[in-house]
Enzyme design. Structure first.
Site, mmCIF file in Angstrom:
data_model
loop_
_atom_site.group_PDB
_atom_site.id
_atom_site.type_symbol
_atom_site.label_atom_id
_atom_site.label_comp_id
_atom_site.label_asym_id
_atom_site.label_seq_id
_atom_site.Cartn_x
_atom_site.Cartn_y
_atom_site.Cartn_z
ATOM 1 N N GLY A 201 20.565 86.621 -13.260
ATOM 2 C CA GLY A 201 20.673 88.066 -13.361
ATOM 3 C C GLY A 201 19.385 88.663 -13.883
ATOM 4 N N SER A 202 19.497 89.794 -14.531
ATOM 5 C CA SER A 202 18.313 90.520 -14.975
ATOM 6 C C SER A 202 17.627 89.821 -16.139
ATOM 7 C CB SER A 202 18.700 91.937 -15.394
ATOM 8 O OG SER A 202 19.415 91.931 -16.621
ATOM 9 N N CYS B 175 15.946 88.214 -5.768
ATOM 10 C CA CYS B 175 14.930 87.940 -6.790
ATOM 11 C C CYS B 175 13.655 87.419 -6.159
ATOM 12 C CB CYS B 175 15.471 86.964 -7.838
ATOM 13 S SG CYS B 175 16.098 85.426 -7.154
ATOM 14 N N LYS C 224 32.379 83.159 -14.366
ATOM 15 C CA LYS C 224 32.529 84.604 -14.442
ATOM 16 C C LYS C 224 31.869 85.185 -13.196
ATOM 17 C CE LYS C 224 31.667 88.981 -15.433
ATOM 18 N NZ LYS C 224 30.945 89.854 -14.483
ATOM 19 N N GLY D 8 19.303 88.233 -19.526
ATOM 20 C CA GLY D 8 18.981 86.839 -19.781
ATOM 21 C C GLY D 8 18.388 86.620 -21.149
ATOM 22 N N GLU E 20 17.946 82.101 -14.690
ATOM 23 C CA GLU E 20 17.231 82.455 -13.463
ATOM 24 C C GLU E 20 17.233 83.981 -13.397
ATOM 25 O OE1 GLU E 20 15.189 83.001 -10.255
ATOM 26 O OE2 GLU E 20 15.346 81.057 -11.240
ATOM 27 N N GLU F 220 10.107 95.124 -11.310
ATOM 28 C CA GLU F 220 11.072 94.728 -10.281
ATOM 29 C C GLU F 220 11.935 95.931 -9.906
ATOM 30 O OE1 GLU F 220 13.932 90.956 -9.334
ATOM 31 O OE2 GLU F 220 14.085 91.820 -11.333
#
Length: 513
Positions: free
Chosen positions: A243-244, A299, A190, A248, A265, A401
């Site tokens: 992703g975020s 990240c 995706k 996650g 991750e 973040e």
């Protein structure tokens, strides 16, 4: 103003805009919805890169079924033969690097040199991982009983769902796709909805390399529409997500309820320590690169700069002076050093944190903090490189973040204090220290609780042959890249061969000496 999703979504677009499709079962096909979304250049939103299918659950089901149909054949293909196709893939990526680079800059915004590095990382990952096709090491070990042989091997997991972000449009998909394939899995990828062309280029290269139909499948669309269907599909054994942290966590909960393997991750709040004995000019250059490379949308970005009080003023002044001189613009222009952020929603979030830093945290805005709107800037999502000084470790801009071109300079007095500051966030991805004292360097390497640590370099710049990932809220213990990634995409099988000709009961029968 329209949201990022609204800005990209469209059922009808200009006929001159190129239309792309999903890749399912070795065929390029439209989505079941019959709808499309626009891929917009964040440096110039009047530039439509292409239109891509808005996929739905039916498309996910078709892609998974194609992966399922191809699974046995691919699993039984000898790993060295799988690797030969992957090496051919690496050659195709290398041959088309210039075009893939320009496509990436146009759809994502990062400066063309960085986009070239992104494609190069995919090339490196492919070459490196192809070599594992002739290794995929297990091991042998002595058995407890005589005339008995013991060993272990790797076996494929099955069908893997890969969900990737916008910031590394080809590198991150390659980190997942290539190891999954060399281990004998089939995949459904995706793509990041903001950067679908780069993932499509990678999959098109897989097709050109001769990877069999159904082994690699690509679905485009919005994560909220098709992510849950992919994660929840009963035939998908593994989900690999970048992703975020918030998304996650949702994926992890769903995978846990269905006993799926999941690799996450997620976020980071990375810091560089600058000691009083550091080469200040080198530390400034590293901090600029770490904080403002990819417009801070990494990240691993250096969003905290933890600086010794003895050099704090000198460092801050040099950093601000250099940040003000960074050239902002369209990433396709050779002189550009900092490109746009990905879309309006991201821009508004970043600008919101600038306001938090000024009005809530009461930090000093030393430079930047504004959206650029004049001239060509008005067509894109441009934010000035932003530096806050006089920042305390507990401030929100030092804890959360931001994922944009914003960094916070924090003073400290002792190395142990600096280490506590670095470790004092919920993330643990990357850290760094600038020092000329080898003892300080090794003490920091030991005590910084992050998955990656640099000495005399920024917090960005990981290489494909070392494990990548972090501690605490950054992930769930897995590592991408290196040989360690093979432990995500393969499962261990222990094998015992008893050639004694009789029943031997391990842990029960006593062997006479």
């Amino acid at each position: 103003m329209a949201s990022a999703k609204q800005a990209k979504a469209a059922k009808t677009v200009k006929t001159s805009v190129k239309t792309y499709q999903n890749y399912i079962g070795g065929e390029w096909v439209k989505s079941s919805s019959g709808q499309w979304f626009e891929n917009v250049n964040p440096a110039d939103t009047s530039d439509i890169v292409g239109r891509f299918p808005v996929s739905n659950e039916e498309d996910v089901n078709r892609a998974v079924e194609a992966a399922k149909s191809a699974a046995k054949r691919w699993r039984l293909t000898p790993a060295p033969k799988r690797a030969e196709l992957l090496f051919r893939l690496g050659e195709i990526l290398r041959e088309n690097k210039e075009q893939y680079t320009r496509d990436m800059t146009r759809e994502m915004g990062k400066v063309v040199k960085e986009a070239g590095g992104d494609v190069q990382e995919a090339i490196d990952c492919t070459y490196y991982t192809a070599g594992e096709g002739r290794r995929l090491h297990g091991f042998t070990t002595p058995a407890e009983m005589p005339d008995k042989f013991a060993m272990c091997v790797r076996q494929p997991v099955g069908i893997c769902g890969l969900i990737t972000p916008f910031n590394f449009p080809m590198a991150i998909p390659s980190w997942k796709l290539i190891p999954a394939l060399v281990c004998g899995n089939t995949v459904v990828l995706k793509s990041g909805e903001d950067v679908p062309l780069s993932a499509l280029n990678l999959v098109k290269a897989c097709e050109m390399a001769g990877i069999p139909k159904g082994v690699v499948n690509l679905i485009n669309g919005h994560g909220s529409d098709i992510g849950p269907s992919l994660v929840g599909h009963p035939d998908v054994r593994l989900i690999s997500f970048t992703g975020s942290t918030e998304t996650g966590r949702i994926i992890a909960e769903q995978c846990a309820s269905e006993n799926k393997i999941v690799s996450l991750e997620m976020g980071g709040k990375n810091a560089i320590i600058v000691m009083d004995d550091a080469d200040i000019d080198n530390a400034v250059e590293g901090s600029l690169w770490g904080a403002f490379g990819t417009s801070g949308q990494r990240c691993t970005a250096s969003s905290r700069l933890v600086v010794h009080k003895k050099v704090y003023k000198k460092f801050s002044e040099k950093l601000v002076e250099r940040a003000k001189r960074l050239r902002i613009g369209n990433g396709l222009e050779a002189k550009t050093e900092v490109g746009p952020v990905i879309h309006e929603d991201a821009m508004q979030k970043i600008l919101g944190y600038v306001q938090i830093g000024k009005n809530y945290d009461k930090a000093t805005l030393a430079c930047g903090g504004n959206r650029l709107t004049r001239g060509d800037y008005a067509k894109g999502w441009f934010i000035e490189p932003t530096v806050f000084t006089n920042v305390k470790p507990t401030m929100r801009i030092a804890q959360e973040e931001i994922f944009g071109p914003v960094t916070a300079v924090i003073p400290f007095s002792t190395l142990d204090e600096a280490i506590d500051i670095v470790n004092g966030v919920k993330y643990g991805l990357s850290s760094a220290i600038y020092t000329r004292d080898v003892n300080n360097a090794f003490h920091a390497m030991q005590e910084l609780y992050t998955g990656i640590c640099y000495v005399n370099s920024a917090t960005i710049g990981a290489e494909v042959h070392l494990p990548f990932g972090g501690t605490k809220g950054t992930g769930n213990g897995h590592r991408e890249a290196g040989t360690q990634v093979l432990d995500i995409f393969s499962e261990w099988k222990a094998l015992y061969v008893d050639y004694s000709g009789k029943l031997q009961k391990a842990q029960i029968d006593q062997v006479e000496i």
